[in-house]
Enzyme design. Structure first.
Site, PDB file in Angstrom:
ATOM      1  N   CYS A   5     -45.364   1.674   7.523  1.00 42.83           N
ATOM      2  CA  CYS A   5     -45.636   1.781   8.954  1.00 42.83           C
ATOM      3  C   CYS A   5     -44.366   1.438   9.742  1.00 42.83           C
ATOM      4  O   CYS A   5     -43.823   0.343   9.609  1.00 42.83           O
ATOM      5  CB  CYS A   5     -46.767   0.827   9.311  1.00 42.83           C
ATOM      6  SG  CYS A   5     -47.597   1.311  10.806  1.00 42.83           S
ATOM      7  N   ASN A  14     -44.788   8.088   4.339  1.00 44.54           N
ATOM      8  CA  ASN A  14     -45.388   7.584   5.561  1.00 44.54           C
ATOM      9  C   ASN A  14     -44.628   8.257   6.716  1.00 44.54           C
ATOM     10  O   ASN A  14     -43.837   9.181   6.494  1.00 44.54           O
ATOM     11  CB  ASN A  14     -45.299   6.052   5.606  1.00 44.54           C
ATOM     12  CG  ASN A  14     -46.439   5.460   6.427  1.00 44.54           C
ATOM     13  OD1 ASN A  14     -46.707   5.913   7.544  1.00 44.54           O
ATOM     14  ND2 ASN A  14     -47.114   4.460   5.899  1.00 44.54           N
ATOM     15  N   THR A  15     -44.823   7.821   7.919  1.00 39.34           N
ATOM     16  CA  THR A  15     -44.276   8.557   9.070  1.00 39.34           C
ATOM     17  C   THR A  15     -42.790   8.248   9.301  1.00 39.34           C
ATOM     18  O   THR A  15     -42.274   7.217   8.872  1.00 39.34           O
ATOM     19  CB  THR A  15     -45.075   8.227  10.334  1.00 39.34           C
ATOM     20  OG1 THR A  15     -45.140   6.805  10.459  1.00 39.34           O
ATOM     21  CG2 THR A  15     -46.469   8.791  10.255  1.00 39.34           C
ATOM     22  N   CYS A  52     -38.536  47.855  11.200  1.00 37.43           N
ATOM     23  CA  CYS A  52     -37.615  47.306  12.210  1.00 37.43           C
ATOM     24  C   CYS A  52     -38.066  47.685  13.632  1.00 37.43           C
ATOM     25  O   CYS A  52     -38.344  48.856  13.909  1.00 37.43           O
ATOM     26  CB  CYS A  52     -36.208  47.853  11.937  1.00 37.43           C
ATOM     27  SG  CYS A  52     -34.985  47.323  13.159  1.00 37.43           S
ATOM     28  N   CYS A 101     -21.693  41.872   3.648  1.00 40.15           N
ATOM     29  CA  CYS A 101     -22.805  40.896   3.542  1.00 40.15           C
ATOM     30  C   CYS A 101     -22.533  39.883   2.426  1.00 40.15           C
ATOM     31  O   CYS A 101     -22.296  40.262   1.282  1.00 40.15           O
ATOM     32  CB  CYS A 101     -24.109  41.644   3.273  1.00 40.15           C
ATOM     33  SG  CYS A 101     -25.521  40.553   3.039  1.00 40.15           S
ATOM     34  N   CYS A 152     -26.264  35.578   3.001  1.00 38.43           N
ATOM     35  CA  CYS A 152     -26.593  34.217   3.459  1.00 38.43           C
ATOM     36  C   CYS A 152     -28.054  34.048   3.859  1.00 38.43           C
ATOM     37  O   CYS A 152     -28.569  32.952   3.898  1.00 38.43           O
ATOM     38  CB  CYS A 152     -25.692  33.802   4.607  1.00 38.43           C
ATOM     39  SG  CYS A 152     -26.111  34.566   6.187  1.00 38.43           S
ATOM     40  N   CYS A 168     -30.245  36.467   8.657  1.00 37.94           N
ATOM     41  CA  CYS A 168     -30.960  37.571   9.330  1.00 37.94           C
ATOM     42  C   CYS A 168     -32.439  37.559   8.963  1.00 37.94           C
ATOM     43  O   CYS A 168     -33.301  37.801   9.812  1.00 37.94           O
ATOM     44  CB  CYS A 168     -30.322  38.910   8.977  1.00 37.94           C
ATOM     45  SG  CYS A 168     -30.175  39.213   7.200  1.00 37.94           S
ATOM     46  N   CYS A 199     -35.311  37.152  11.970  1.00 37.39           N
ATOM     47  CA  CYS A 199     -36.067  38.390  12.233  1.00 37.39           C
ATOM     48  C   CYS A 199     -37.508  38.047  12.594  1.00 37.39           C
ATOM     49  O   CYS A 199     -38.173  37.305  11.873  1.00 37.39           O
ATOM     50  CB  CYS A 199     -36.052  39.281  10.999  1.00 37.39           C
ATOM     51  SG  CYS A 199     -37.047  40.777  11.208  1.00 37.39           S
TER      52      CYS A 199
HETATM   53  C1  FMN Z   1     -52.465   8.048  14.065  1.00 31.60           C
HETATM   54  C2  FMN Z   1     -51.960   7.744  12.705  1.00 31.60           C
HETATM   55  C3  FMN Z   1     -52.213   6.515  12.144  1.00 31.60           C
HETATM   56  C4  FMN Z   1     -51.754   6.213  10.870  1.00 31.60           C
HETATM   57  N1  FMN Z   1     -52.057   5.012  10.334  1.00 31.60           N
HETATM   58  C5  FMN Z   1     -51.648   4.717   9.080  1.00 31.60           C
HETATM   59  C6  FMN Z   1     -52.055   3.510   8.471  1.00 31.60           C
HETATM   60  O1  FMN Z   1     -52.799   2.710   9.025  1.00 31.60           O
HETATM   61  N2  FMN Z   1     -51.601   3.269   7.209  1.00 31.60           N
HETATM   62  C7  FMN Z   1     -50.799   4.137   6.525  1.00 31.60           C
HETATM   63  O2  FMN Z   1     -50.427   3.863   5.392  1.00 31.60           O
HETATM   64  N3  FMN Z   1     -50.417   5.305   7.094  1.00 31.60           N
HETATM   65  C8  FMN Z   1     -50.829   5.601   8.350  1.00 31.60           C
HETATM   66  N4  FMN Z   1     -50.491   6.816   8.895  1.00 31.60           N
HETATM   67  C9  FMN Z   1     -49.618   7.733   8.142  1.00 31.60           C
HETATM   68  C10 FMN Z   1     -50.416   8.756   7.320  1.00 31.60           C
HETATM   69  O3  FMN Z   1     -51.228   8.136   6.355  1.00 31.60           O
HETATM   70  C11 FMN Z   1     -49.485   9.757   6.613  1.00 31.60           C
HETATM   71  O4  FMN Z   1     -48.656   9.053   5.726  1.00 31.60           O
HETATM   72  C12 FMN Z   1     -48.613  10.528   7.579  1.00 31.60           C
HETATM   73  O5  FMN Z   1     -49.325  10.861   8.736  1.00 31.60           O
HETATM   74  C13 FMN Z   1     -48.046  11.810   6.952  1.00 31.60           C
HETATM   75  O6  FMN Z   1     -49.069  12.708   6.604  1.00 31.60           O
HETATM   76  P1  FMN Z   1     -49.467  13.991   7.521  1.00 31.60           P
HETATM   77  O7  FMN Z   1     -48.214  14.746   7.796  1.00 31.60           O
HETATM   78  O8  FMN Z   1     -50.490  14.743   6.720  1.00 31.60           O
HETATM   79  O9  FMN Z   1     -50.044  13.430   8.779  1.00 31.60           O
HETATM   80  C14 FMN Z   1     -50.971   7.151  10.165  1.00 31.60           C
HETATM   81  C15 FMN Z   1     -50.724   8.396  10.731  1.00 31.60           C
HETATM   82  C16 FMN Z   1     -51.214   8.705  11.974  1.00 31.60           C
HETATM   83  C17 FMN Z   1     -50.964  10.058  12.559  1.00 31.60           C
END
Ligand code: FMN
Length: 437
Positions: free
Chosen positions: A139, A204-205, A347, A382, A385, A388, A392
């Site tokens: 988190c 995770n995020t 095209c 070309c 790469c 294009c 497209c």
């Molecule tokens: C609103 C929200 C709350 C989240 N809360 C938690 C949490 O409490 N614990 C956790 O491990 N991950 C939490 N996550 C992360 C998700 O479990 C996950 O790892 C992340 O969103 C990536 O997956 P996704 O692209 O499918 O959303 C949260 C994500 C979101 C969007």
């Protein structure tokens, strides 16, 4: 029919699709309906220790990035772990597990980085009948400032220490959830393995600010004129997550360590890509938050149909199949040559391929031929790469065609090496020469 049953570190579920720890899994009401819709398992919204309640913001907690069609591409959140009472969660988890014995129920946990805190919560979770625990070391906001979440996940020594405590104080399988907010994801994965983890899950995020309000000069989501960084997820993060999963899957030090793949999974195809890159199962959050629980049905039928069509009978047949094909750059075959080709019937003459190639690549696409607007690849310019193809707007209008061995590459004037398939041992391969020396 392909067999989608999943056995992840001994945790069984009818399919490999789990809901990730997040709002979709924060109460029995949600999880019951998720199971009815067909999800194979859930990781319950992260539990904290009993104490002063966790308090979330009372204003907007999400920011987003959209495509031109307003489809959600990336979601940013500043939500904390569960703000519900620990014992309410535990009671509901126990009831749900009793109601759904064939589904996987994992408890996500985040408590202070102290042995006593982990020792205290593990027996309470075990008592619910949960199938395993996931350690939330990911988190990136709110909890990390309090020394938890990503603050632990960014220090391999802490990861190893906490995993060790968990392995000592519970018999439940331990899944260590990793943060992507780190330079080399192999280091925390190796630490988790050293601590004895049964598996890792990722990602995770990602730390992010999705937008800034140019009237108030406040990052969004804004709470009374101020914003903080949040955690980014959804389709936009899938490429980052896939790479991190592959990095761990092909690292000799963590080779074979089970991986639960997370990050942007929206369709069966996304899920299949994680599986073939080494994930033993997958977890989904944003797609469920965007489209609802029933999205799992497309995932199940899509994966099953693809496996049937390709003759893959079980998940074991596909897990990790792409890992040997992930290579460091220096091992790529430099004798392989491909050229772009434009399908003149498809095209629409928008000219985007020409502009991209003319201004930023290799001046290899015509704009006029005999005074008539006509877009065609000049093979002798070309370099293959692929820009294009990517700019497209018409799918499959421009394709890449391989020059067969033995044919003339008109750009270099050389014959395509007839032996280029043997690149790993080819004398022109600097790595092969190094190996021979
Ligand atoms: C609103 C929200 C709350 C989240 N809360 C938690 C949490 O409490 N614990 C956790 O491990 N991950 C939490 N996550 C992360 C998700 O479990 C996950 O790892 C992340 O969103 C990536 O997956 P996704 O692209 O499918 O959303 C949260 C994500 C979101 C969007």
């Amino acid at each position: 029919m392909a067999d989608l049953r999943n056995n992840f570190v001994g945790i069984k579920s009818p399919n490999p699709f789990w809901l990730a720890s997040a709002p979709p899994t924060d109460k029995a009401y949600n999880v019951e309906r998720a199971f009815k819709a067909g999800w194979g398992g859930v990781v319950w919204k992260t539990l904290g220790e009993q104490g002063p309640p966790v308090v979330n913001v009372n204003g907007p907690r999400y920011g987003a990035i959209w495509g031109a069609d307003r489809r959600l591409l990336g979601l940013n959140n500043i939500e904390l772990i569960t703000d519900r009472d620990l014992y309410t969660n535990l009671r509901e988890m126990k009831q749900v597990k009793m109601n759904w014995p064939d589904r996987a129920l994992i408890a996500s946990i985040m408590v202070p980085c102290e042995e006593e805190s982990w020792k205290a919560i593990l027996p309470l979770v075990e008592e619910t009948g949960a199938d395993g625990i996931e350690l939330n070391f990911g988190c990136p906001h709110g909890m990390s400032e309090r020394g938890m979440g990503a603050a632990v996940g960014q220090v391999p020594e802490y990861i190893e220490m906490v995993v060790r405590w968990c392995k000592q104080y519970t018999r439940m399988p331990v899944i260590t959830k990793l943060t992507p907010n780190i330079t080399d994801v192999r280091k925390p994965a190796r630490a988790a393995k050293s601590g004895g983890t049964d598996a890792v899950s990722l990602i995770n995020t990602i730390n992010s600010i999705t937008s800034v309000n140019l009237d108030t000069f406040a990052p969004e989501p804004s709470i009374d004129g101020r914003g903080s960084h949040g955690g980014y997820c959804g389709p936009a993060v899938k490429p980052i997550a896939l790479n991190m999963v592959a990095e761990i899957a092909r690292d000799p030090e963590t080779y074979g360590l089970p991986i639960s793949g997370i990050g942007g999974i929206t369709t069966w195809r996304d899920a299949a890509e994680f599986l073939v890159l080494g994930a033993g199962n997958v977890q989904v959050c944003t797609a469920a938050m965007t489209y609802g629980f029933k999205i799992v049905q497309e995932m199940i039928t899509g994966l099953s149909d693809w496996m049937d069509a390709k003759g893959h009978r079980s998940l074991d047949d596909i897990t990790g199949r792409a890992v040997p094909n992930v290579s460091d750059w220096q091992y790529l075959n430099l004798n392989y040559i491909a050229k772009a080709k434009i399908d003149q019937d498809a095209c629409i003459k928008c000219g985007r391929c020409h502009i991209a190639c003319e201004d930023t690549s290799h001046q290899a696409i015509t704009q006029f031929v005999d005074g008539v607007r006509h877009f065609e690849v000049m093979e002798d310019e070309c370099v293959g790469c692929n820009l294009c193809v990517n700019v497209c707007p018409v799918e499959n209008c421009i394709t890449m065609e391989e020059l067969p061995p033995g044919s003339l590459d008109r750009r270099t004037g050389k014959i395509v090496d007839p032996n280029y398939a043997n690149w790993t041992t080819h004398p022109n391969n600097p790595m092969a020469v190094q190996a021979a020396e």
